[in-house]
Design a protein around this motif. Structure first.
Motif, PDB file in Angstrom:
ATOM      1  N   GLY A 147      43.804  50.004  31.431  1.00  0.00           N
ATOM      2  CA  GLY A 147      42.289  50.778  31.697  1.00  0.00           C
ATOM      3  C   GLY A 147      41.388  50.180  30.989  1.00  0.00           C
ATOM      4  N   GLY A 148      41.591  49.460  30.170  1.00  0.00           N
ATOM      5  CA  GLY A 148      40.682  48.321  29.226  1.00  0.00           C
ATOM      6  C   GLY A 148      40.117  47.670  30.704  1.00  0.00           C
ATOM      7  N   ARG A 149      38.950  47.040  29.716  1.00  0.00           N
ATOM      8  CA  ARG A 149      38.353  45.992  30.439  1.00  0.00           C
ATOM      9  C   ARG A 149      37.648  45.128  29.986  1.00  0.00           C
ATOM     10  NH1 ARG A 149      33.476  45.274  34.075  1.00  0.00           N
ATOM     11  NH2 ARG A 149      31.528  43.813  33.313  1.00  0.00           N
ATOM     12  N   ILE A 150      38.951  43.506  30.376  1.00  0.00           N
ATOM     13  CA  ILE A 150      38.704  42.490  29.170  1.00  0.00           C
ATOM     14  C   ILE A 150      37.718  41.285  30.508  1.00  0.00           C
ATOM     15  CG2 ILE A 150      40.337  40.948  28.244  1.00  0.00           C
ATOM     16  CD1 ILE A 150      42.323  43.362  28.441  1.00  0.00           C
ATOM     17  N   VAL A 151      36.758  40.726  29.460  1.00  0.00           N
ATOM     18  CA  VAL A 151      36.188  39.584  29.634  1.00  0.00           C
ATOM     19  C   VAL A 151      36.395  38.587  29.186  1.00  0.00           C
ATOM     20  CG1 VAL A 151      34.041  38.517  30.776  1.00  0.00           C
ATOM     21  CG2 VAL A 151      35.059  40.832  30.761  1.00  0.00           C
ATOM     22  N   VAL A 152      37.063  37.223  29.417  1.00  0.00           N
ATOM     23  CA  VAL A 152      37.429  35.868  28.662  1.00  0.00           C
ATOM     24  C   VAL A 152      36.337  34.639  29.070  1.00  0.00           C
ATOM     25  CG1 VAL A 152      38.949  34.558  28.532  1.00  0.00           C
ATOM     26  CG2 VAL A 152      39.666  37.059  28.413  1.00  0.00           C
ATOM     27  N   LYS A 153      34.889  34.680  28.999  1.00  0.00           N
ATOM     28  CA  LYS A 153      34.730  33.977  29.653  1.00  0.00           C
ATOM     29  C   LYS A 153      34.962  32.049  29.385  1.00  0.00           C
ATOM     30  CE  LYS A 153      30.094  36.394  27.905  1.00  0.00           C
ATOM     31  NZ  LYS A 153      29.359  36.006  27.843  1.00  0.00           N
ATOM     32  N   GLY A 154      36.074  31.541  29.533  1.00  0.00           N
ATOM     33  CA  GLY A 154      36.776  30.546  29.159  1.00  0.00           C
ATOM     34  C   GLY A 154      38.060  30.483  30.254  1.00  0.00           C
ATOM     35  N   ASP A 155      39.086  30.031  29.431  1.00  0.00           N
ATOM     36  CA  ASP A 155      40.692  30.145  30.105  1.00  0.00           C
ATOM     37  C   ASP A 155      41.736  31.141  30.024  1.00  0.00           C
ATOM     38  OD1 ASP A 155      39.794  27.957  32.089  1.00  0.00           O
ATOM     39  OD2 ASP A 155      40.252  25.911  30.858  1.00  0.00           O
ATOM     40  N   GLY A 156      41.990  31.718  30.456  1.00  0.00           N
ATOM     41  CA  GLY A 156      42.838  32.610  30.022  1.00  0.00           C
ATOM     42  C   GLY A 156      44.344  32.160  29.940  1.00  0.00           C
ATOM     43  N   GLY A 157      45.447  32.360  29.394  1.00  0.00           N
ATOM     44  CA  GLY A 157      46.485  31.244  29.156  1.00  0.00           C
ATOM     45  C   GLY A 157      47.707  31.720  30.133  1.00  0.00           C
ATOM     46  N   ASP A 158      49.350  31.761  29.878  1.00  0.00           N
ATOM     47  CA  ASP A 158      49.953  31.697  30.753  1.00  0.00           C
ATOM     48  C   ASP A 158      50.296  33.468  31.035  1.00  0.00           C
ATOM     49  OD1 ASP A 158      50.453  29.437  30.947  1.00  0.00           O
ATOM     50  OD2 ASP A 158      52.333  29.109  29.855  1.00  0.00           O
ATOM     51  N   THR A 159      50.436  33.900  31.988  1.00  0.00           N
ATOM     52  CA  THR A 159      50.439  35.619  32.210  1.00  0.00           C
ATOM     53  C   THR A 159      49.504  36.459  31.661  1.00  0.00           C
ATOM     54  OG1 THR A 159      52.233  36.039  29.528  1.00  0.00           O
ATOM     55  CG2 THR A 159      53.176  35.021  31.769  1.00  0.00           C
ATOM     56  N   THR A 160      48.498  35.672  32.435  1.00  0.00           N
ATOM     57  CA  THR A 160      47.195  36.311  31.780  1.00  0.00           C
ATOM     58  C   THR A 160      47.606  37.674  32.891  1.00  0.00           C
ATOM     59  OG1 THR A 160      45.890  34.825  31.743  1.00  0.00           O
ATOM     60  CG2 THR A 160      44.887  36.775  32.222  1.00  0.00           C
ATOM     61  N   ALA A 161      47.426  38.377  33.163  1.00  0.00           N
ATOM     62  CA  ALA A 161      47.216  40.267  33.769  1.00  0.00           C
ATOM     63  C   ALA A 161      48.569  40.714  34.341  1.00  0.00           C
ATOM     64  CB  ALA A 161      46.527  39.990  35.069  1.00  0.00           C
ATOM     65  N   HIS A 162      49.704  40.417  33.045  1.00  0.00           N
ATOM     66  CA  HIS A 162      51.268  40.311  33.211  1.00  0.00           C
ATOM     67  C   HIS A 162      51.486  41.894  33.016  1.00  0.00           C
ATOM     68  CE1 HIS A 162      55.212  39.836  32.995  1.00  0.00           C
ATOM     69  NE2 HIS A 162      55.955  40.273  31.566  1.00  0.00           N
ATOM     70  N   CYS A 163      51.893  41.988  34.323  1.00  0.00           N
ATOM     71  CA  CYS A 163      52.498  44.233  33.568  1.00  0.00           C
ATOM     72  C   CYS A 163      51.080  44.992  33.522  1.00  0.00           C
ATOM     73  CB  CYS A 163      53.009  44.208  32.411  1.00  0.00           C
ATOM     74  SG  CYS A 163      54.815  43.332  33.002  1.00  0.00           S
ATOM     75  N   ALA A 164      49.846  44.893  34.589  1.00  0.00           N
ATOM     76  CA  ALA A 164      48.352  45.069  34.312  1.00  0.00           C
ATOM     77  C   ALA A 164      48.879  46.458  35.206  1.00  0.00           C
ATOM     78  CB  ALA A 164      47.537  44.260  34.848  1.00  0.00           C
ATOM     79  N   ALA A 165      48.266  47.413  35.296  1.00  0.00           N
ATOM     80  CA  ALA A 165      48.499  48.850  35.412  1.00  0.00           C
ATOM     81  C   ALA A 165      47.166  49.745  35.937  1.00  0.00           C
ATOM     82  CB  ALA A 165      49.736  49.900  35.088  1.00  0.00           C
ATOM     83  N   ALA A 166      46.674  48.984  35.160  1.00  0.00           N
ATOM     84  CA  ALA A 166      45.431  49.693  35.327  1.00  0.00           C
ATOM     85  C   ALA A 166      43.940  49.023  34.673  1.00  0.00           C
ATOM     86  CB  ALA A 166      44.640  51.568  34.532  1.00  0.00           C
ATOM     87  N   GLY A 167      42.507  49.226  35.337  1.00  0.00           N
ATOM     88  CA  GLY A 167      41.868  48.846  34.231  1.00  0.00           C
ATOM     89  C   GLY A 167      40.960  47.161  34.838  1.00  0.00           C
ATOM     90  N   SER A 168      40.675  46.621  34.505  1.00  0.00           N
ATOM     91  CA  SER A 168      40.205  45.293  35.206  1.00  0.00           C
ATOM     92  C   SER A 168      39.848  44.113  33.620  1.00  0.00           C
ATOM     93  CB  SER A 168      38.635  45.258  35.064  1.00  0.00           C
ATOM     94  OG  SER A 168      37.985  45.134  34.357  1.00  0.00           O
TER      95      SER A 168
END
Length: 769
Positions: free
Chosen positions: A92-113
């Protein structure tokens, strides 16, 4: 803001120490964190604030799993890039990465952005899912993602913008969307290697474009790239990937799973030594013990906002339900179980707190609960069928005392009220202007109390000796003498003040107290406004009302005084009373011939026996309203308040005295207001004030919060016909058949009154030995 640098010289803080520091700061009330990290893991994970405040993290050089298991109310902004597992299991959190995201970014995400302002690595978005009880997870990437992206995706929304990715053959990497069964992936640019056995690629429709266009500004603002919006919103460059439906997927030969499990697989099951496997195949939709949730009919578990706000605890929603069922006399009588003054108080002088938080106000206008009281002014209740042989004395014939007497008489006790004044009624009789409370209404309701069997003795002044005699000659005593001593501040010249309570009592006795042409009223509460109106009625040419704080009177009372020509001044602090008027602390003279003070009253309790505890001039009762064995109190003798407060306390004191007479204990009923989110108001048509029916016909608008209105909506909406309706002792009752119910929650979602709840299925499954 809590700031921490994880490098101190040549020493690097461990992940555990960093997370413990964050938790300690959170416990101290911090809500914003700036972290100069050095590759520590799990920053901003499953945290929450005890008061529900938003937690914000600003992070540099984050390690793996930044925002893992992030909860609603948490926002994480990562400057630069982050390594693997960004937003892993985001809840449910809001996560902002202004550069690159590594492997398995958003893996198993169930809510939030999760927003990534660069590229994301392999298996990004894999195993994303969506619980329909919560908003779908969202995963936006500005550029492209690596191979195996969105593998086994089961729900949610992913957006790959393909910016600066023309050199890649596929902005989704190789073998994207393998095993995808749910959700949707929007992408811009070229894509190849997408699993054709699991998915299909479609063009955008108007709904897709509306979603992307509506979210694009939030995303680009978050990653600081608003200047490229026009480049990204050429929707002809966009497509979407969606999973194939069951009918679209290639089919395999039918296999009898039960035969395989019992014959081909290990006999008795692979865990046969520890459990008894019934070899049943549990489908996605199940009934009985395998349901995930079960409906519970919780009729009257919660109080409606009107009942909760009413200090007399009158369940007005039940009155409207009775009217809806045509039980008119029963509806009018119901209020008498809580107050003997529905016409005098509810229908005339009560501020009607019941209407302040009425759920109907979220649709249009509150239900007309206050006016409904006037219809009960002539209602009657039968006398008690049998007498208890107990005698109770009530000292004081005001709202609290008469309510206590009414309730005790209904319970079968012999009750005598001792009143010092020539008439019973307390401030209703002595103080409140006849224009607000008609004499005939009050007289009729006092007569009803007497006809219930209450003996009313007036002109009885109670001193210590008389009180002792009363106590000795009765089985219990309720003290409810009210507050009749006007509070006076000893300013210089205070001897010239006219006491507001005495002034109003004189008017109600038919007298005409002498006043000057210019009147000053100190105190802008409702009593102060009554004094001002009374002064104008006696011929005052100008009335000025002053207070040290914002006037506490109701807006309509203030407006009435202003319409008469009165002036309301605040904040004004009195320094001295003179023959010319009031001198304020600033030295200003407010001219006045007569100065009347109305800043509150205190009780006269000089007759109370020694040893009874006091608190700032009032009695200090225990939780059962008792101040000594067999002696109870209610109303202004505890704390000066409104008439409805006195009525509620009088009823509670009567019930406590009744318990004492029966040698049992008494505990006040604790009300719980129904959560607003349980009601469904979408089914109610709006109306305007000009469309309002008469109060006794307003049951069509009452939502009946927390109490079933027998609307049959759950019965008719259940897709499995699992709900049944029966008539019990208290009316219609509903139940859900567990052998038919699939736990879908439609009954709970559609119920306008908030009666049905969906609880976790706690029925044990007998499986292990």
């Amino acid at each position: 803001m809590f700031k921490i640098n994880t490098i101190d010289g040549n020493n690097r803080m461990s992940t555990q120490d960093l997370l413990e520091s964050v938790n300690a700061a959170l416990a101290e009330g911090e809500t914003e964190f700036y972290i100069e990290a050095s590759g520590q893991h799990d920053i901003g994970g499953p945290l929450w604030h005890p008061e529900g405040k938003t937690l914000k993290f600003f992070v540099k050089n984050a390690g793996q799993r930044v925002g893992s298991m992030c909860l609603p109310g948490t926002e994480i902004i990562v400057e630069g890039s982050a390594s693997a597992d960004v937003g892993w299991l985001n809840a449910g959190g809001r996560i902002v990465v202004k550069g690159d995201g590594g492997d398995t970014t958003a893996h198993c995400a169930a809510a939030g952005s999760i927003y990534v302002g660069g590229r994301a690595g392999t298996r990004s978005g894999s195993l994303m899912k969506h619980d329909p009880l919560f908003d779908a997870p969202e995963f936006w990437v500005l550029k492209n993602v690596g191979s195996f992206s969105f593998e086994f995706m089961g729900g949610g929304i992913a957006v790959v913008c393909g910016y600066d990715s023309e050199k890649f053959e596929s902005v989704l990497g190789d073998r994207a969307c393998t095993g995808m069964v749910g959700g949707i992936v929007y992408f811009r640019g070229k894509a190849s290697g997408i699993s054709a056995k699991d998915t299909k690629i479609l063009s955008l429709n108007a709904e897709d474009i509306a979603y992307l266009d509506g979210k694009m500004d939030d995303f680009l603002t978050a990653v600081d790239r608003t200047e490229i919006r026009n480049q990204l919103t050429d929707w002809s460059q966009w497509q979407k990937v969606v999973p194939l439906s069951y009918d679209e997927r290639p089919k395999k030969a039918n296999t009898n799973l039960n035969s395989f499990r019992t014959g081909t697989w290990v006999p008795g099951s692979i865990f046969g030594d520890v459990c008894d496997d019934d070899f049943a195949v549990i489908g996605a939709i199940a009934t009985g013990e395998y349901r995930r949730r079960v409906p519970v009919w919780e009729n009257t578990k919660y109080s409606a906002p009107c009942e909760f706000n009413c200090t007399a605890s009158i369940p007005s929603q039940q009155r409207f339900n009775l009217l809806r069922d045509g039980k008119i006399d029963e509806a009018y009588r119901l209020v008498l179980e809580y107050t003997p003054f529905p016409g005098s108080v509810c229908g005339a002088v009560c501020p009607n707190l019941c209407m302040d938080d009425c759920t109907r106000k979220t649709v249009d206008i509150s239900a007309q609960i206050g006016r409904l009281g006037s219809y009960s002014a002539e209602a009657e209740l039968p006398k008690a069928e049998a007498k208890t042989g107990k005698h109770v004395a009530v000292v004081g014939g005001g709202a609290a005392g008469l309510t206590a007497a009414w309730q005790l008489a209904r319970l079968g006790h012999d009750v005598t009220v001792y009143e010092a004044d020539a008439k019973v009624g307390g401030k209703m009789e002595q103080v409140i202007p006849r224009s607000r409370l008609p004499q005939e209404t009050l007289t009729r309701e006092i007569r009803r109390i007497a006809e219930m069997g209450v003996t009313l003795k007036t002109g009885v002044a109670v001193d210590k000796e008389k009180f002792a005699a009363i106590k000795d000659s009765h089985d219990a005593v309720v003290v409810a003498t009210g507050a009749h001593i006007t509070k006076v501040i000893p300013w210089p010249g205070h001897e010239q003040l006219v006491k507001g309570l005495d002034f109003l009592k004189a008017i109600n006795r038919g007298e005409r107290p002498a006043i000057g042409k210019r009147v000053i009223v100190i105190g802008c509460g409702n009593s102060g406004m009554d004094v001002a109106v009374g002064a104008y009625g006696l011929g005052a040419e100008q009335v000025t009302c002053i207070d040290v704080q914002r006037p506490a009177a109701f807006e309509h009372e203030l407006a009435h005084v202003k319409n008469l020509g009165g002036e309301i001044l605040w904040p004004v602090t009195t320094k001295e009373i003179t023959a010319e008027g009031i001198i304020t602390q600033e030295g200003q003279l407010i001219k006045g011939d007569t100065i009347i003070i109305s800043i509150g009253e205190s009780p006269d309790l000089g007759f109370i026996a020694d040893g009874i505890e006091f608190d700032r001039g009032c009695l200090k009762p225990a939780g059962d309203f008792s101040v000594a064995p067999g002696i109870f109190t209610a109303g202004d003798t505890i704390r000066p308040g409104r008439l409805v407060d006195a009525i509620g306390a009088g009823r509670e004191a009567a019930l406590a005295a009744h318990a004492y007479l029966n040698s049992s204990s008494y505990a006040a009923n604790q009300k719980t207001k129904i959560p607003a989110g349980r009601m469904s108001t979408a089914y109610f048509k709006k109306c305007h004030s000009c469309d309002l029916p008469e109060a006794n016909n307003d049951y069509t608008r009452c939502i009946s919060c927390g109490t079933c209105r027998d609307c049959h909506m759950c019965l008719k909406s259940c897709p499995e016909n699992a709900i049944t309706r029966t008539i019990g002792a208290t009316g219609a009752e509903y139940a859900s058949d567990p052998n038919k119910c699939i736990g879908c929650g439609i009954c709970s979602g559609i119920c306008p009154c908030g009666i049905w709840s969906m609880d976790t299925n706690a029925e044990p499954i007998k499986f292990y030995r």
